[in-house]
Write an enzyme that holds these catalytic residues in place. Structure first.
Site, PDB file in Angstrom:
ATOM      1  N   ASP B  34       0.839  -1.200   0.000  1.00 45.88           N
ATOM      2  CA  ASP B  34       0.000   0.000   0.000  1.00 45.88           C
ATOM      3  C   ASP B  34       0.877   1.254   0.000  1.00 45.88           C
ATOM      4  O   ASP B  34       1.965   1.243  -0.590  1.00 45.88           O
ATOM      5  CB  ASP B  34      -0.932  -0.051   1.232  1.00 45.88           C
ATOM      6  CG  ASP B  34      -2.286   0.543   0.959  1.00 45.88           C
ATOM      7  OD1 ASP B  34      -2.316   1.749   0.669  1.00 45.88           O
ATOM      8  OD2 ASP B  34      -3.307  -0.165   1.024  1.00 45.88           O
ATOM      9  N   HIS B 107      -3.887   5.960   3.237  1.00 44.08           N
ATOM     10  CA  HIS B 107      -4.550   4.736   2.776  1.00 44.08           C
ATOM     11  C   HIS B 107      -3.895   3.484   3.362  1.00 44.08           C
ATOM     12  O   HIS B 107      -4.572   2.573   3.846  1.00 44.08           O
ATOM     13  CB  HIS B 107      -4.507   4.729   1.242  1.00 44.08           C
ATOM     14  CG  HIS B 107      -5.336   3.685   0.569  1.00 44.08           C
ATOM     15  ND1 HIS B 107      -4.905   2.383   0.420  1.00 44.08           N
ATOM     16  CD2 HIS B 107      -6.558   3.750  -0.018  1.00 44.08           C
ATOM     17  CE1 HIS B 107      -5.834   1.702  -0.229  1.00 44.08           C
ATOM     18  NE2 HIS B 107      -6.842   2.509  -0.511  1.00 44.08           N
ATOM     19  N   SER B 440     -10.951  -1.191  -1.181  1.00 41.49           N
ATOM     20  CA  SER B 440      -9.682  -1.130  -0.439  1.00 41.49           C
ATOM     21  C   SER B 440      -9.901  -1.387   1.043  1.00 41.49           C
ATOM     22  O   SER B 440      -9.004  -1.876   1.727  1.00 41.49           O
ATOM     23  CB  SER B 440      -9.058   0.264  -0.565  1.00 41.49           C
ATOM     24  OG  SER B 440      -8.259   0.377  -1.694  1.00 41.49           O
TER      25      SER B 440
END
Lengths: 91, 658
Positions: B34, B107, B440
């Site tokens: 990520d 994220h 996600s």
């Protein structure tokens, strides 16, 4: 455009590495050198062109190549496949 | 994750035997590919964790703002992969971006915490979603592999991260990213995931956010667990009170100083029109707002083309006092809350149409906005998210995808303090947690639950873990009705929800599993009309060759079943389609299972044998399913095949396509 270098993932078949090579990187490098033979920088630059070596889940290298070099490399024995580097996005 | 563990039945107090020290996932390592990690987050504290597992061979790479001391017994490793990125985009500007595992985007911190974050009491975003945040496997170790940078993520970096993660000793890979769909042998992520699977690593990937369009899935290889997104029983209600007295309900995560008075009415403006022609001003795109028109007003903006939070900022910059974000046909009535910089409420398509009619009717429309905080116990839930990518699987119809759905809407988890919760550069707020939506977010829920299973069943293969997750997934919501699709408000199908919604506690004891060896996946590839050269991509040790053990791709021992009738002539269809499955008994030694098949209009379905009598643990028994065409259907038919022993319900979705 023919001289523009892009990143390609070069998948190699480790099993066919000639015994003359002591390690895979050396062999990958020599394969790359042969693909760059038309380039004046071939000898000196082949290792610099390699940005990754893959050894576990994937075998081979990621290298900066022109389209012509990638095509030439694809025909080399021991080269399984060539993947152009692709952009992914977070989901 | 202040709600999802409870929604999944994973609270320690509800199932204490599941959370003993031995079983809480302490020796399982999850690699998260990520944007890196914000190591100071409380979610990554290693208090009371035992020593790092002996099989871990990874590293804690240093760089800008990241030292060895940022790794601990929770974040056991952190690496960066940027050579491919720099080759494509240019050198990373270290003045603007951390060239280290430190997460600038948020994220990666969010996904890593969702997988295995330690419990954090009183976690919330501006007071919303308050509770104890914890990962799905709070005892698992996290290894952060930073592959995404400001300008995107590149396959050469992703493949390097997978390659390194396998060598490092991860047990599970969580990959919340994707690209376009290409053939198996052309997809380097699929090839690397195959290599990881061969080494016993479970790989879960997000399905994509291109829903509700059909065939919009990514990461569809059968050796990958493809995760769609669904809602939980929580939302963040807000109200639009119109000048005509009507109240429209929506959602919002707004909390700030510029609160609108609920006693006052503000002029309401919509810059679009009634015509079908799309006006960019209706979507509040950058450069389309005239401050003279919107200053002091609440602006209605249609979703589409630009990020939702950016629309809010466009309105704010032009002097608007508030925004009402309306769904369009693509989103239906699904409401996704965002942490806007100005008072903003998201509303559904239908309410949005009514609201725009009110504004465009010529009367001087007015409104005010009111925010109601957090609400739990929403029914129905889960609901398949409109944005979640949908099947069918364009590459191989015989492999039903997505595999399952998990919470992916309005998920609170740890956040990077390098950026505000809206993700906008102009957002100077700094928060320890943020609320995000996307596949996600659902993917790490499944990765964490896989870690939870791996800790309890270390001997299970990646396919066995996947099978346990799929065959125990449920398809009825909390109103006991079939799961619904947010984009249509109608029942969702296996093309939307796969096998259903994950049920971690049931997955611990699935009774039977559909196990698949790496050679079986290779045999599946042998049915895909690939040339020997193309097949070589998956047979790199040269010790794999086609044994032609599968009569058709549908014969792969997959936990879902997809039968295809091909048309031979204008009036006749193919002969009966026969597929085979083998189940492994992972329940009590002496178990007797009886099959139950749902009825189909277009075909008769016969299972032989109808009873499976197991006498040993790990015993394998096979069965055959015959689909005989009856009446041609104009659209796919969905149903299920269930094995029951009185204790376990082992369910496989069935799709029949004509």
């Amino acid at each position: 455009a023919q001289f523009v270098k892009k990143t390609y993932l070069v998948q190699m078949d480790k099993a066919v590495m000639p015994k003359a090579f002591t390690n895979h990187l050396e062999w990958y490098s020599s394969k790359l050198k042969s693909a760059l033979s038309t380039s004046p920088e071939a000898d000196a630059e082949s290792e610099k062109r390699i940005i990754y070596t893959y050894q576990n889940a994937f075998h081979g290298v990621a290298a900066k190549l022109t389209e012509g070099e990638a095509k030439k490399l694809e025909a080399e024995e021991g080269v399984v496949a060539i993947f152009p580097d692709t952009k992914y996005e977070l989901h | 994750t202040t709600r999802s563990p409870a929604f999944l039945g994973l609270q320690p107090e509800k199932a204490p035997n599941m959370w003993s020290e031995k079983l809480s996932g302490r020796d399982v390592i999850v690699g998260v590919l990520d944007t890196g990690i914000w190591p100071e987050s409380e979610s990554f504290k290693d208090v009371s964790m035992g020593p790092v597992p002996a099989h871990w061979k990874g590293a804690c790479e240093i760089g800008t703002g990241f030292t060895k001391s940022h790794c601990n017994k929770k974040v056991v490793g952190a690496r960066v992969f940027y050579h491919g990125y720099e080759a494509a985009i240019g050198r990373i500007n270290e003045q603007k971006e951390y060239k280290s595992p430190r997460d600038q985007d948020g994220h990666g911190t969010h996904t890593a915490a969702t997988v295995g974050g330690s419990p954090v009491l009183g976690a919330n975003l501006l007071g919303y979603a308050n509770g104890t945040a914890r990962g799905m496997a709070p005892g698992a170790r996290i290894a952060a592999y930073k592959v995404c940078w400001v300008g995107g993520c590149f396959s050469s970096d992703i493949v390097s991260a997978i390659d390194k993660a396998v060598a490092d000793g991860v047990d599970i890979l969580s990959i919340s990213l994707g690209g376009g769909v290409s053939s198996y042998y052309r997809d380097s992520l699929s090839v690397a995931a195959f290599g990881a699977m061969e080494k016993g690593v479970f790989v879960s990937c997000s399905a994509g956010n291109a829903g509700p369009d059909p065939a919009s899935l990514t990461n569809v290889s059968p050796w990958i667990t493809t995760v769609g997104a669904s809602t939980m029983d929580r939302d963040f209600p807000a109200e639009v009170k119109l000048g005509n007295g009507k109240i429209v309900t929506g959602v919002s995560l707004y909390k700030g100083q510029s609160v609108l008075s609920i006693e006052k009415q503000y002029p309401l403006v919509y810059l679009g029109s009634n015509s079908s022609r799309v006006d960019p001003r209706s979507m509040c795109l950058e450069g389309t707002m005239d401050p003279k028109v919107v200053s002091g007003k609440i602006v209605i903006c249609d979703r589409g083309l630009s990020p939702r939070v950016q629309k809010g900022n466009v309105v704010r910059s032009a002097g608007g006092v508030g925004m009402i974000l309306t769904n369009t046909e693509a989103n239906g009535e699904e409401l996704v809350a965002d942490c806007h910089l100005l008072p903003a409420v998201a509303i559904g398509e239908k309410e949005g149409k009514d609201l725009k009619s009110y504004v465009l009717s010529g009367k001087s429309a007015t409104a005010t906005l009111a925010f109601k905080g957090t609400r739990l116990g929403i029914r129905p839930s889960p609901v398949v998210a409109a944005f979640s990518s949908r099947g069918p699987n364009f590459l191989s119809l015989e492999i039903l995808k997505p595999d399952l759905v998990a919470p992916g809407v309005n998920i609170l988890a740890a956040w990077s303090e390098a950026i505000g919760p809206s993700g906008l550069k102009v957002d100077n707020r700094r928060e320890k947690f943020n609320i995000l939506s996307g596949t996600s977010m659902s993917c790490p829920h499944v990765s964490g639950v896989a870690a939870f299973l791996k800790a309890r069943h270390p001997e299970w293969s990646p396919a066995a873990i996947k099978s346990a997750l799929m065959t125990t997934a449920y398809v009825l919501d909390n109103t006991k009705k079939t799961l619904t699709d947010a984009s249509t408000a109608k029942p969702s199908s296996p093309y939307d929800h796969g096998s259903g919604h994950i049920d971690p506690i049931r997955a611990v004891d699935p009774g039977l599993v559909y196990d698949i060896e790496p050679q079986d996946y290779f045999e599946f590839l042998c049915t895909q009309n690939l040339t020997p050269t193309q097949l070589q991509v998956f047979a790199k040790f040269s010790n794999r060759s086609c044994k032609h053990s599968l009569a058709s791709p549908g014969d792969l021992n997959y936990p879902a079943i997809s039968s295809i009738f091909t048309q031979k002539t204008a009036t006749s269809f193919s002969r009966p389609v026969i597929v085979h499955r083998t189940v492994t008994n992972v329940g009590p030694a002496d178990s007797k299972y009886q099959v139950v098949i749902s009825p189909f209009e277009g075909a008769s379905v016969k299972v032989e044998p109808e009873t499976l009598n197991f006498t040993k643990e790990h015993q394998k028994l096979s069965y055959k399913i015959t689909f005989t065409p009856r009446v041609r259907q104009t659209s796919p038919e969905f149903g299920s095949l269930v094995w029951k022993d009185g204790l376990h319900t082992v369910r496989s979705p069935i799709v029949i396509t004509w």
